[in-house]
Design an enzyme around this catalytic site. Sequence first.
Site, short mmCIF file in Angstrom:
data_model
loop_
_atom_site.label_atom_id
_atom_site.label_comp_id
_atom_site.label_asym_id
_atom_site.label_seq_id
_atom_site.Cartn_x
_atom_site.Cartn_y
_atom_site.Cartn_z
N ARG A 81 -8.85 30.90 -12.94
CA ARG A 81 -8.14 32.06 -12.29
C ARG A 81 -7.43 32.75 -12.91
O ARG A 81 -6.75 31.61 -14.45
CB ARG A 81 -7.42 31.10 -11.12
CG ARG A 81 -8.56 31.47 -9.76
CD ARG A 81 -8.10 30.44 -8.69
NE ARG A 81 -7.24 31.31 -7.95
CZ ARG A 81 -6.07 31.39 -7.46
NH1 ARG A 81 -5.20 30.34 -8.15
NH2 ARG A 81 -5.05 32.10 -6.77
N LYS A 118 -5.01 18.10 -10.27
CA LYS A 118 -6.26 18.38 -10.65
C LYS A 118 -7.12 18.09 -10.86
O LYS A 118 -7.57 18.07 -11.90
CB LYS A 118 -5.70 20.15 -10.73
CG LYS A 118 -6.90 20.85 -11.23
CD LYS A 118 -6.52 22.40 -10.99
CE LYS A 118 -7.79 23.30 -11.39
NZ LYS A 118 -7.40 24.72 -11.20
N ARG A 122 3.31 26.78 -5.94
CA ARG A 122 4.47 25.61 -7.17
C ARG A 122 5.19 24.95 -5.90
O ARG A 122 5.33 25.47 -4.96
CB ARG A 122 4.70 25.83 -7.93
CG ARG A 122 4.11 26.57 -9.08
CD ARG A 122 6.02 26.77 -10.26
NE ARG A 122 4.65 27.80 -11.52
CZ ARG A 122 5.79 28.30 -12.14
NH1 ARG A 122 6.66 28.36 -12.03
NH2 ARG A 122 5.55 29.17 -13.00
C1 BTN Z 1 -9.33 27.73 -11.68
O1 BTN Z 1 -8.76 28.23 -12.53
O2 BTN Z 1 -8.99 26.70 -11.21
C2 BTN Z 1 -11.17 28.27 -11.53
C3 BTN Z 1 -11.23 27.45 -12.22
C4 BTN Z 1 -13.45 27.75 -12.52
C5 BTN Z 1 -14.16 27.01 -13.13
C6 BTN Z 1 -15.84 26.70 -13.06
S1 BTN Z 1 -16.65 26.40 -14.02
C7 BTN Z 1 -18.09 27.01 -13.58
C8 BTN Z 1 -17.22 28.54 -13.87
N1 BTN Z 1 -17.81 29.01 -14.67
C9 BTN Z 1 -16.49 29.84 -14.80
O3 BTN Z 1 -16.82 30.06 -16.15
N2 BTN Z 1 -15.55 29.46 -14.07
C10 BTN Z 1 -15.67 28.77 -13.42
#
Ligand code: BTN
Length: 320
Positions: free
Chosen positions: A119, A184, A317
């Site tokens: 994100r 996380k 946060r």
């Molecule tokens: C976050 O930042 O919390 C979201 C992370 C999402 C990661 C997943 S892995 C599978 C899919 N492909 C990506 O490039 N991102 C999501």
Amino acid sequence: MSTSQLLSALSDGAFHSGDELGEMLGVSRTAVWKQLKKIEELGLALSSVKGKGYCIEGGLDLLSKVLVMDSLSSECRLLVKDVDVRASVDSTNTVAMSRVNLGKGYVCTAEQQTAGKGRRGKTWLSPYASNLYLSVVWEFSSGAAALEGLSLAVGIAVVDALAQAGISDAQLKWPNDVLHDGKKLAGILLEMAGDAAGPCQVVIGIGLNVTMPEGAAIDQPWTDINSIDASVADRNRLLALILNALIPLLNNFERRGFAAYRQRWEALNAYKNDEVAVMLGERAEIGINTGVDDSGALVLKTAAGYRAFNGGEVSLRRMS
Ligand code: BTN
């Protein structure tokens, strides 16, 4: 011979000589050696011992379409079009976005992402054969408005899948981080294609830390399944459990809306009643986390009254 073929030969964690590998795969020792270099570049713990050959310490639990398909519920199997298992991709979300024309139920998963997306423009660390990276294409007929709260509901599906696997105390941090013991464990990234006012396709991307290599460079407290309970760190089973929870939820979401999932989300809210800061770029809004409304917006009790925040590029946060 591809790197994947050599990796499957070494996935048992036993030593294999260069000659044996060459014979197994029908190629010369030099070809094997070239592929072994590529395996090292993937960051895998490849050992070579004179007289014994090569091994990947601890072996590898590789993704298998057959194993995943065999563990899908009958409801899920009817709705899943394909589980596309790849060795290495830039991002499973990017692959899925380029396949939205295949329609709902296309699932892409990969052993490794070279440009995994998180994100707010962050990267998602995605080492080979360590974690789960998956993206699901789904279609919705009534546009973006009907999708409010979808990313929060996806978090519930991940928590439910973890509970099925035996990890019953995961929580959610708004909008959609999955936490365990405050750290996380999984992240969710939704991307949309098509018409925001009409029929649209959504790619639902999920990254679950299963066995993150030691010393991984991640800029926030994190954990993985292996540290919580190593006995459940079976990626094929975890992937099937996630799909079994997620796909029926996607199938029902447009009809039910987030309101139907709100109470469950509230029960999993990691920072409920805590003082939190919602970060809006450089600006922070501070207040008490009172929970979410029927659209999935976070409602803060601030000095100036109640204020609701939508997901998007916002982050949260805890103050203490
Ligand atoms: C976050 O930042 O919390 C979201 C992370 C999402 C990661 C997943 S892995 C599978 C899919 N492909 C990506 O490039 N991102 C999501």
